[in-house]
Scaffold this motif. Sequence first.
Motif, mmCIF file in Angstrom:
data_model
loop_
_atom_site.group_PDB
_atom_site.id
_atom_site.type_symbol
_atom_site.label_atom_id
_atom_site.label_comp_id
_atom_site.label_asym_id
_atom_site.label_seq_id
_atom_site.Cartn_x
_atom_site.Cartn_y
_atom_site.Cartn_z
ATOM 1 N N VAL A 159 -8.336 -27.167 17.624
ATOM 2 C CA VAL A 159 -9.354 -28.109 18.081
ATOM 3 C C VAL A 159 -9.131 -29.476 17.449
ATOM 4 C CG1 VAL A 159 -11.846 -28.577 18.099
ATOM 5 C CG2 VAL A 159 -11.033 -26.238 18.221
ATOM 6 N N ASN A 160 -9.372 -30.518 18.210
ATOM 7 C CA ASN A 160 -9.457 -31.861 17.645
ATOM 8 C C ASN A 160 -10.939 -32.177 17.537
ATOM 9 O OD1 ASN A 160 -9.749 -34.575 17.110
ATOM 10 N ND2 ASN A 160 -8.096 -35.211 18.441
ATOM 11 N N CYS A 161 -11.456 -32.116 16.324
ATOM 12 C CA CYS A 161 -12.865 -32.434 16.082
ATOM 13 C C CYS A 161 -12.967 -33.552 15.044
ATOM 14 C CB CYS A 161 -13.642 -31.189 15.662
ATOM 15 S SG CYS A 161 -12.968 -30.332 14.252
ATOM 16 N N ILE A 162 -12.001 -34.446 15.067
ATOM 17 C CA ILE A 162 -11.943 -35.555 14.122
ATOM 18 C C ILE A 162 -12.949 -36.627 14.525
ATOM 19 C CG2 ILE A 162 -10.466 -37.371 13.172
ATOM 20 C CD1 ILE A 162 -8.082 -35.455 13.921
ATOM 21 N N ASN A 163 -13.710 -37.092 13.570
ATOM 22 C CA ASN A 163 -14.587 -38.236 13.794
ATOM 23 C C ASN A 163 -13.712 -39.476 13.627
ATOM 24 O OD1 ASN A 163 -16.350 -40.448 13.411
ATOM 25 N ND2 ASN A 163 -17.982 -39.069 12.742
ATOM 26 N N GLU A 164 -13.242 -39.994 14.747
ATOM 27 C CA GLU A 164 -12.269 -41.094 14.741
ATOM 28 C C GLU A 164 -12.826 -42.365 14.107
ATOM 29 O OE1 GLU A 164 -9.136 -40.771 15.535
ATOM 30 O OE2 GLU A 164 -9.178 -38.830 16.539
ATOM 31 N N SER A 165 -14.114 -42.614 14.254
ATOM 32 C CA SER A 165 -14.682 -43.856 13.719
ATOM 33 C C SER A 165 -14.833 -43.837 12.197
ATOM 34 C CB SER A 165 -16.022 -44.161 14.384
ATOM 35 O OG SER A 165 -16.972 -43.168 14.059
ATOM 36 N N LYS A 166 -14.917 -42.632 11.582
ATOM 37 C CA LYS A 166 -15.124 -42.546 10.139
ATOM 38 C C LYS A 166 -13.892 -42.059 9.381
ATOM 39 C CE LYS A 166 -19.982 -42.436 10.383
ATOM 40 N NZ LYS A 166 -21.199 -42.066 9.770
ATOM 41 N N SER A 167 -12.883 -41.588 10.097
ATOM 42 C CA SER A 167 -11.664 -41.110 9.461
ATOM 43 C C SER A 167 -10.672 -42.255 9.314
ATOM 44 C CB SER A 167 -11.032 -39.992 10.295
ATOM 45 O OG SER A 167 -11.877 -38.868 10.337
ATOM 46 N N ILE A 168 -9.883 -42.179 8.260
ATOM 47 C CA ILE A 168 -8.842 -43.172 8.016
ATOM 48 C C ILE A 168 -7.528 -42.424 7.881
ATOM 49 C CG2 ILE A 168 -7.968 -44.930 6.439
ATOM 50 C CD1 ILE A 168 -10.935 -45.252 5.494
ATOM 51 N N LYS A 169 -6.586 -42.715 8.764
ATOM 52 C CA LYS A 169 -5.273 -42.073 8.713
ATOM 53 C C LYS A 169 -4.276 -43.080 8.153
ATOM 54 C CE LYS A 169 -3.891 -39.202 11.971
ATOM 55 N NZ LYS A 169 -3.343 -38.708 13.229
ATOM 56 N N ALA A 170 -3.790 -42.814 6.947
ATOM 57 C CA ALA A 170 -2.840 -43.695 6.276
ATOM 58 C C ALA A 170 -1.442 -43.070 6.329
ATOM 59 C CB ALA A 170 -3.271 -43.925 4.835
ATOM 60 N N ASN A 171 -0.448 -43.847 5.945
ATOM 61 C CA ASN A 171 0.923 -43.334 5.945
ATOM 62 C C ASN A 171 1.115 -42.182 4.967
ATOM 63 O OD1 ASN A 171 1.894 -45.023 7.932
ATOM 64 N ND2 ASN A 171 2.460 -46.628 6.502
ATOM 65 N N PHE A 172 0.366 -42.184 3.886
ATOM 66 C CA PHE A 172 0.438 -41.110 2.902
ATOM 67 C C PHE A 172 -0.880 -40.343 2.929
ATOM 68 C CE2 PHE A 172 3.267 -44.439 1.341
ATOM 69 C CZ PHE A 172 4.449 -43.714 1.230
ATOM 70 N N GLU A 173 -0.777 -39.016 2.928
ATOM 71 C CA GLU A 173 -1.964 -38.164 3.065
ATOM 72 C C GLU A 173 -3.027 -38.461 2.015
ATOM 73 O OE1 GLU A 173 -2.905 -33.443 2.995
ATOM 74 O OE2 GLU A 173 -1.045 -34.052 3.944
ATOM 75 N N PHE A 174 -2.625 -38.749 0.770
ATOM 76 C CA PHE A 174 -3.611 -38.972 -0.290
ATOM 77 C C PHE A 174 -4.380 -40.277 -0.119
ATOM 78 C CE2 PHE A 174 0.564 -40.234 -1.864
ATOM 79 C CZ PHE A 174 0.348 -41.523 -2.324
ATOM 80 N N PHE A 175 -3.928 -41.175 0.766
ATOM 81 C CA PHE A 175 -4.683 -42.389 1.085
ATOM 82 C C PHE A 175 -5.583 -42.194 2.303
ATOM 83 C CE2 PHE A 175 -1.069 -44.817 -0.995
ATOM 84 C CZ PHE A 175 -1.792 -45.113 -2.135
ATOM 85 N N SER A 176 -5.472 -41.061 2.948
ATOM 86 C CA SER A 176 -6.231 -40.790 4.172
ATOM 87 C C SER A 176 -7.601 -40.219 3.845
ATOM 88 C CB SER A 176 -5.471 -39.795 5.054
ATOM 89 O OG SER A 176 -4.250 -40.342 5.472
ATOM 90 N N THR A 177 -8.518 -40.403 4.778
ATOM 91 C CA THR A 177 -9.854 -39.809 4.681
ATOM 92 C C THR A 177 -10.146 -39.122 6.000
ATOM 93 O OG1 THR A 177 -10.602 -41.597 3.236
ATOM 94 C CG2 THR A 177 -12.304 -40.276 4.307
ATOM 95 N N LEU A 178 -10.345 -37.817 5.926
ATOM 96 C CA LEU A 178 -10.636 -37.031 7.121
ATOM 97 C C LEU A 178 -12.128 -36.718 7.162
ATOM 98 C CD1 LEU A 178 -9.814 -35.320 9.608
ATOM 99 C CD2 LEU A 178 -9.344 -33.449 8.005
ATOM 100 N N VAL A 179 -12.761 -37.076 8.270
ATOM 101 C CA VAL A 179 -14.165 -36.736 8.504
ATOM 102 C C VAL A 179 -14.212 -36.028 9.858
ATOM 103 C CG1 VAL A 179 -16.515 -37.619 8.807
ATOM 104 C CG2 VAL A 179 -14.952 -38.757 7.213
ATOM 105 N N LEU A 180 -14.850 -34.870 9.886
ATOM 106 C CA LEU A 180 -14.958 -34.112 11.134
ATOM 107 C C LEU A 180 -16.256 -34.430 11.856
ATOM 108 C CD1 LEU A 180 -13.654 -30.598 10.006
ATOM 109 C CD2 LEU A 180 -12.367 -32.532 10.924
ATOM 110 N N ASP A 181 -16.199 -34.351 13.170
ATOM 111 C CA ASP A 181 -17.373 -34.525 14.023
ATOM 112 C C ASP A 181 -18.038 -33.166 14.164
ATOM 113 O OD1 ASP A 181 -19.197 -34.745 16.129
ATOM 114 O OD2 ASP A 181 -17.925 -36.145 17.244
ATOM 115 N N LYS A 182 -19.178 -33.005 13.529
ATOM 116 C CA LYS A 182 -19.878 -31.719 13.486
ATOM 117 C C LYS A 182 -20.157 -31.152 14.883
ATOM 118 C CE LYS A 182 -23.128 -30.131 10.226
ATOM 119 N NZ LYS A 182 -24.280 -30.432 9.385
ATOM 120 N N SER A 183 -20.421 -32.030 15.843
ATOM 121 C CA SER A 183 -20.747 -31.572 17.201
ATOM 122 C C SER A 183 -19.548 -30.979 17.937
ATOM 123 C CB SER A 183 -21.340 -32.722 18.024
ATOM 124 O OG SER A 183 -20.352 -33.709 18.278
#
Length: 127
Positions: A53-77
């Motif tokens: 499933v793709n349940c990523i909250n695109e507006s609140k997630s930050i995808k950086a080149n390195f995983e440790f700089f990224s912030t993953l937020v899921l869309d609960k709905s």
Amino acid sequence: MAEFSVIERILFIKKNILNRAVFTDIKGILFNEVNVRGKFSDSYLLLNFTTAVNCINESKSIKANFEFFSTLVLDKSKIPMDVDGFFLKDWDKYGGFFCIVNEKLKDTLLTLEKAKEFLIFDRIECE
């Protein structure tokens, strides 16, 4: 042979430590047998999810080149409520999946022998 192994974020569990009965109430998983080449007395079971499933909250997630700089937020709905674990798709830039488990599956996995020494769970923000 080690009790657990992780290859490309996929969990392998040594067959002789897995009591499948504790997983009877868990929805959305399969165990596939994996035989190891060589002279080994045991095989592994691959913990596999039936849903991606793709349940990523695109507006609140930050995808950086390195995983440790990224912030993953899921869309609960968008999180499927009829499974206890699933593959998160479209987050890894190379097409890989992330394994997402709920508390029920996490607690069940931690009942396995030596699991608390091996398995690490990251908390993911859901909004």
